[in-house]
Design a protein around this motif. Structure first.
Motif, PDB file in Angstrom:
ATOM      1  N   TYR A 298     -21.913  15.587  -4.397  1.00  0.00           N
ATOM      2  CA  TYR A 298     -23.135  15.988  -5.470  1.00  0.00           C
ATOM      3  C   TYR A 298     -23.875  17.253  -4.627  1.00  0.00           C
ATOM      4  O   TYR A 298     -24.928  17.596  -5.460  1.00  0.00           O
ATOM      5  N   GLY A 299     -23.079  17.914  -3.935  1.00  0.00           N
ATOM      6  CA  GLY A 299     -23.909  19.247  -3.366  1.00  0.00           C
ATOM      7  C   GLY A 299     -25.248  18.739  -2.784  1.00  0.00           C
ATOM      8  O   GLY A 299     -26.097  19.779  -2.741  1.00  0.00           O
ATOM      9  N   LEU A 300     -25.384  17.735  -2.096  1.00  0.00           N
ATOM     10  CA  LEU A 300     -26.822  17.300  -1.565  1.00  0.00           C
ATOM     11  C   LEU A 300     -26.648  17.490  -0.032  1.00  0.00           C
ATOM     12  O   LEU A 300     -25.774  17.488   0.706  1.00  0.00           O
ATOM     13  N   SER A 301     -27.747  17.632   0.580  1.00  0.00           N
ATOM     14  CA  SER A 301     -28.022  17.786   2.034  1.00  0.00           C
ATOM     15  C   SER A 301     -28.236  16.235   2.779  1.00  0.00           C
ATOM     16  O   SER A 301     -29.111  15.727   2.089  1.00  0.00           O
ATOM     17  N   LEU A 302     -27.396  15.875   3.558  1.00  0.00           N
ATOM     18  CA  LEU A 302     -27.703  14.673   4.360  1.00  0.00           C
ATOM     19  C   LEU A 302     -28.727  14.950   5.254  1.00  0.00           C
ATOM     20  O   LEU A 302     -28.435  15.710   6.318  1.00  0.00           O
ATOM     21  N   LEU A 303     -29.771  14.621   5.189  1.00  0.00           N
ATOM     22  CA  LEU A 303     -31.032  15.040   5.876  1.00  0.00           C
ATOM     23  C   LEU A 303     -30.989  14.244   7.518  1.00  0.00           C
ATOM     24  O   LEU A 303     -31.423  14.905   8.273  1.00  0.00           O
ATOM     25  N   GLY A 304     -30.472  13.187   7.317  1.00  0.00           N
ATOM     26  CA  GLY A 304     -30.726  12.310   8.458  1.00  0.00           C
ATOM     27  C   GLY A 304     -29.892  10.861   8.261  1.00  0.00           C
ATOM     28  O   GLY A 304     -29.625  10.448   7.108  1.00  0.00           O
ATOM     29  N   GLN A 305     -29.415  10.419   9.394  1.00  0.00           N
ATOM     30  CA  GLN A 305     -28.732   9.117   9.504  1.00  0.00           C
ATOM     31  C   GLN A 305     -29.550   8.221  10.483  1.00  0.00           C
ATOM     32  O   GLN A 305     -29.381   8.745  11.527  1.00  0.00           O
ATOM     33  N   VAL A 306     -30.030   6.972   9.807  1.00  0.00           N
ATOM     34  CA  VAL A 306     -30.983   6.246  10.931  1.00  0.00           C
ATOM     35  C   VAL A 306     -30.263   4.858  10.925  1.00  0.00           C
ATOM     36  O   VAL A 306     -29.892   4.367  10.166  1.00  0.00           O
ATOM     37  N   PRO A 307     -29.884   4.683  12.493  1.00  0.00           N
ATOM     38  CA  PRO A 307     -29.525   3.423  12.564  1.00  0.00           C
ATOM     39  C   PRO A 307     -30.104   2.143  12.229  1.00  0.00           C
ATOM     40  O   PRO A 307     -31.469   2.323  12.239  1.00  0.00           O
ATOM     41  N   LEU A 308     -29.485   0.943  12.091  1.00  0.00           N
ATOM     42  CA  LEU A 308     -30.201  -0.520  12.020  1.00  0.00           C
ATOM     43  C   LEU A 308     -30.426  -1.002  13.368  1.00  0.00           C
ATOM     44  O   LEU A 308     -29.539  -1.201  13.985  1.00  0.00           O
ATOM     45  N   HIS A 309     -31.561  -1.007  13.744  1.00  0.00           N
ATOM     46  CA  HIS A 309     -31.979  -1.507  15.026  1.00  0.00           C
ATOM     47  C   HIS A 309     -33.102  -2.299  15.114  1.00  0.00           C
ATOM     48  O   HIS A 309     -34.169  -2.169  14.414  1.00  0.00           O
ATOM     49  N   ILE A 310     -33.074  -3.535  15.826  1.00  0.00           N
ATOM     50  CA  ILE A 310     -34.137  -4.554  15.981  1.00  0.00           C
ATOM     51  C   ILE A 310     -35.562  -3.848  16.184  1.00  0.00           C
ATOM     52  O   ILE A 310     -36.339  -4.026  15.576  1.00  0.00           O
ATOM     53  N   GLN A 311     -35.350  -2.847  17.163  1.00  0.00           N
ATOM     54  CA  GLN A 311     -36.469  -2.093  17.530  1.00  0.00           C
ATOM     55  C   GLN A 311     -37.476  -1.456  16.345  1.00  0.00           C
ATOM     56  O   GLN A 311     -38.514  -1.594  16.437  1.00  0.00           O
ATOM     57  N   ILE A 312     -36.617  -0.991  15.686  1.00  0.00           N
ATOM     58  CA  ILE A 312     -37.292  -0.283  14.398  1.00  0.00           C
ATOM     59  C   ILE A 312     -37.941  -1.223  13.582  1.00  0.00           C
ATOM     60  O   ILE A 312     -39.286  -0.972  13.056  1.00  0.00           O
ATOM     61  N   ARG A 313     -37.338  -2.446  13.323  1.00  0.00           N
ATOM     62  CA  ARG A 313     -38.178  -3.317  12.521  1.00  0.00           C
ATOM     63  C   ARG A 313     -39.228  -4.051  13.078  1.00  0.00           C
ATOM     64  O   ARG A 313     -40.208  -4.232  12.669  1.00  0.00           O
ATOM     65  N   GLU A 314     -39.180  -4.508  14.362  1.00  0.00           N
ATOM     66  CA  GLU A 314     -40.380  -5.096  15.257  1.00  0.00           C
ATOM     67  C   GLU A 314     -41.451  -4.190  15.317  1.00  0.00           C
ATOM     68  O   GLU A 314     -42.431  -4.748  15.104  1.00  0.00           O
ATOM     69  N   ASP A 315     -41.120  -2.875  15.729  1.00  0.00           N
ATOM     70  CA  ASP A 315     -42.451  -1.970  15.648  1.00  0.00           C
ATOM     71  C   ASP A 315     -43.036  -1.695  14.367  1.00  0.00           C
ATOM     72  O   ASP A 315     -44.295  -1.684  14.208  1.00  0.00           O
ATOM     73  N   ILE A 316     -42.301  -1.545  13.273  1.00  0.00           N
ATOM     74  CA  ILE A 316     -42.948  -1.355  12.062  1.00  0.00           C
ATOM     75  C   ILE A 316     -43.780  -2.691  11.456  1.00  0.00           C
ATOM     76  O   ILE A 316     -44.974  -2.645  10.986  1.00  0.00           O
ATOM     77  N   ASP A 317     -43.011  -3.704  11.696  1.00  0.00           N
ATOM     78  CA  ASP A 317     -43.577  -5.027  11.142  1.00  0.00           C
ATOM     79  C   ASP A 317     -44.906  -5.348  12.043  1.00  0.00           C
ATOM     80  O   ASP A 317     -45.868  -6.099  11.536  1.00  0.00           O
ATOM     81  N   ALA A 318     -44.969  -4.650  13.542  1.00  0.00           N
ATOM     82  CA  ALA A 318     -46.188  -4.984  14.200  1.00  0.00           C
ATOM     83  C   ALA A 318     -47.298  -3.661  14.049  1.00  0.00           C
ATOM     84  O   ALA A 318     -48.362  -3.865  14.577  1.00  0.00           O
ATOM     85  N   GLY A 319     -47.144  -3.124  12.976  1.00  0.00           N
ATOM     86  CA  GLY A 319     -48.131  -1.990  12.552  1.00  0.00           C
ATOM     87  C   GLY A 319     -48.086  -0.752  13.820  1.00  0.00           C
ATOM     88  O   GLY A 319     -48.830   0.032  13.817  1.00  0.00           O
ATOM     89  N   ASN A 320     -46.880  -0.541  14.512  1.00  0.00           N
ATOM     90  CA  ASN A 320     -46.783   0.532  15.474  1.00  0.00           C
ATOM     91  C   ASN A 320     -45.477   1.040  15.256  1.00  0.00           C
ATOM     92  O   ASN A 320     -44.691   0.783  16.166  1.00  0.00           O
ATOM     93  N   PRO A 321     -45.389   1.819  14.393  1.00  0.00           N
ATOM     94  CA  PRO A 321     -44.177   2.463  14.102  1.00  0.00           C
ATOM     95  C   PRO A 321     -43.426   3.228  15.234  1.00  0.00           C
ATOM     96  O   PRO A 321     -44.230   3.746  16.228  1.00  0.00           O
ATOM     97  N   THR A 322     -42.158   3.059  15.465  1.00  0.00           N
ATOM     98  CA  THR A 322     -41.115   3.544  16.514  1.00  0.00           C
ATOM     99  C   THR A 322     -41.717   4.965  16.808  1.00  0.00           C
ATOM    100  O   THR A 322     -41.885   5.117  17.966  1.00  0.00           O
ATOM    101  N   VAL A 323     -41.798   5.695  16.233  1.00  0.00           N
ATOM    102  CA  VAL A 323     -41.824   7.222  16.468  1.00  0.00           C
ATOM    103  C   VAL A 323     -43.191   7.477  17.287  1.00  0.00           C
ATOM    104  O   VAL A 323     -43.395   8.308  18.082  1.00  0.00           O
ATOM    105  N   GLU A 324     -44.160   6.543  16.993  1.00  0.00           N
ATOM    106  CA  GLU A 324     -45.395   6.493  17.689  1.00  0.00           C
ATOM    107  C   GLU A 324     -45.411   5.824  18.920  1.00  0.00           C
ATOM    108  O   GLU A 324     -45.826   6.048  20.111  1.00  0.00           O
TER     109      GLU A 324
END
Ligand code: ATP
Length: 363
Positions: A298-324
């Motif tokens: 479709y001529g779109l840009s693939l901006l990123g591919q983010v893995p499924l990982h428990i840390q991403i879920r645990e951090d965001i559910d705790a109000g402490n997103p991983t990037v921070e």
């Protein structure tokens, strides 16, 4: 070469521009330094490089490149290097007060990780040097208060009219979740939801932010259409997962934005592959290569591919997103790369608004 011969610093703007054009980076286009307003000279003769998008990673690479040249004995120009995000045109719509660029993050289906992506993308744009706001337009299931750890907070109004956004992790946020109990928002119908959204967008005092990330309600129905139509959207980002069905839905999402003339910046593949928290093994549990193929087709840009990982879920559910909370982790690196792709492609592929051209050419 002009720089090497007498080891004196180049002072001529055109010489410096030619020299800088040798520096290559995936977030820059060929001959980037010749682009209007990026390299400027003041009346006193000082030369500045001002990247027009959130570009901390590029600034760091350029600085390292210059140091390496210097270590090799080349004379390098004296430069002030910084970034200043410019507002891009949002069709013919007038920009929102206090917002330079409004980016909507959408998904055709629920549960693909649109909110998780929105929050981590917002924080990653901040890490790239931008001032960022995030608006939870997911009227039926606001998740921002939990993800930012701001549940129970309520925006105040200082002038009786506009809400002050809630600050968390350096982001400015507003959410229907701050204003009404979840169960009330759930029963709203189309027009009420649109009205609530309009209020959130228009009645928040956004404090001169570079990017406003809007976490849209999932789906491609009337609500989403009217939201996309009503507001000065600079570009849309579509989040998907790798399953065939999700990809087919994502295509519907892209078509929806095309219908209302909102440019789609690209696609983020979330849960792209699973990383085992025990052994670190990568596994493509939802299939492989789907989003890459879809983007190509479709001529779109693939901006990123983010893995499924428990840390991403645990951090965001705790109000402490991983990037921070884990800013040096491999996941944060992936989100920061995504943010750089978003910021740079938004600039190179869009039209800078008249105001921004005036800003960048001031010497
Ligand atoms: N990359 C990821 N790795 C691990 N867990 C993830 C990832 N992305 C999202 N999740 C988890 O998946 C669940 C759904 O994510 P999220 O709420 O962001 O989805 P959504 O698309 O915004 O959902 P909704 O349709 O309800 O708005 C959450 O528990 C979140 O923590």
């Amino acid at each position: 070469m002009f720089l090497g011969r007498d080891k004196t610093q180049p002072k001529d703007l055109n010489d410096v521009i030619s020299f800088l054009n040798q520096f290559e980076h995936p977030a820059l286009i060929l001959d980037w330094a010749s682009h209007k307003g990026l390299v400027t000279q003041s009346k006193k003769g000082d030369i500045s490089v001002t990247f027009p998008f959130a570009a901390n990673a590029v600034i760091q690479s350029l600085t390292e490149w210059l140091s390496a040249k210097q270590s090799d004995g080349e004379a390098i120009p004296d430069l002030a290097i910084s970034s200043r995000v410019v507002p891009m045109k949002a069709g013919d719509k007038t920009q929102l007060k206090g917002v330079k660029n409004l980016l909507v993050v959408s998904s055709a289906k629920g549960g693909v990780g649109k909110s998780t992506t929105s929050v981590n993308l917002a924080l990653a744009l901040k890490a790239q040097g931008a001032k960022v706001g995030i608006l939870d337009a997911d009227i039926y299931g606001p998740s921002l208060p939990i993800m930012l750890g701001t549940k129970g907070k309520q925006p105040i109004t200082l002038d009786g009219k506009l809400m002050e956004p809630i600050e968390a992790h350096g982001l400015y946020s507003n959410s229907i979740g701050y204003l009404v109990p979840d169960e009330d928002a759930m029963v709203w119908r189309g027009p009420m939801a649109s009205k609530a959204f309009a209020q959130l967008v228009n009645e928040t005092r956004w404090p001169d932010i570079d990017y406003l990330i809007v976490d849209m309600p999932p789906g491609t129905g009337d609500i989403q259409l009217s939201l996309a139509q009503q507001f000065p959207v600079t570009a849309a980002i579509v989040v998907t997962t790798p399953q065939d069905l999700a990809l087919a839905d994502a295509i519907k999402g892209v078509a929806m934005f095309e219908k209302v003339a909102v440019p789609v910046l690209g696609v983020v593949e979330n849960m792209s592959y699973h990383i085992c928290s025990q052994c670190g093994h990568h596994e493509a549990i939802f299939g492989h290569g789907g989003a890459v193929k879809m983007a190509e087709q479709y001529g779109l840009s693939l901006l990123g591919q983010v893995p499924l990982h428990i840390q991403i879920r645990e951090d965001i559910d705790a109000g402490n997103p991983t990037v921070e909370s884990a800013s040096d982790s491999e996941f944060s690196t992936i989100y920061k790369q995504l943010a750089l792709n978003v910021a740079s492609q938004l600039y190179w592929r869009g039209d800078a608004s008249a105001e921004s051209i005036a800003i960048t050419t001031v010497g």
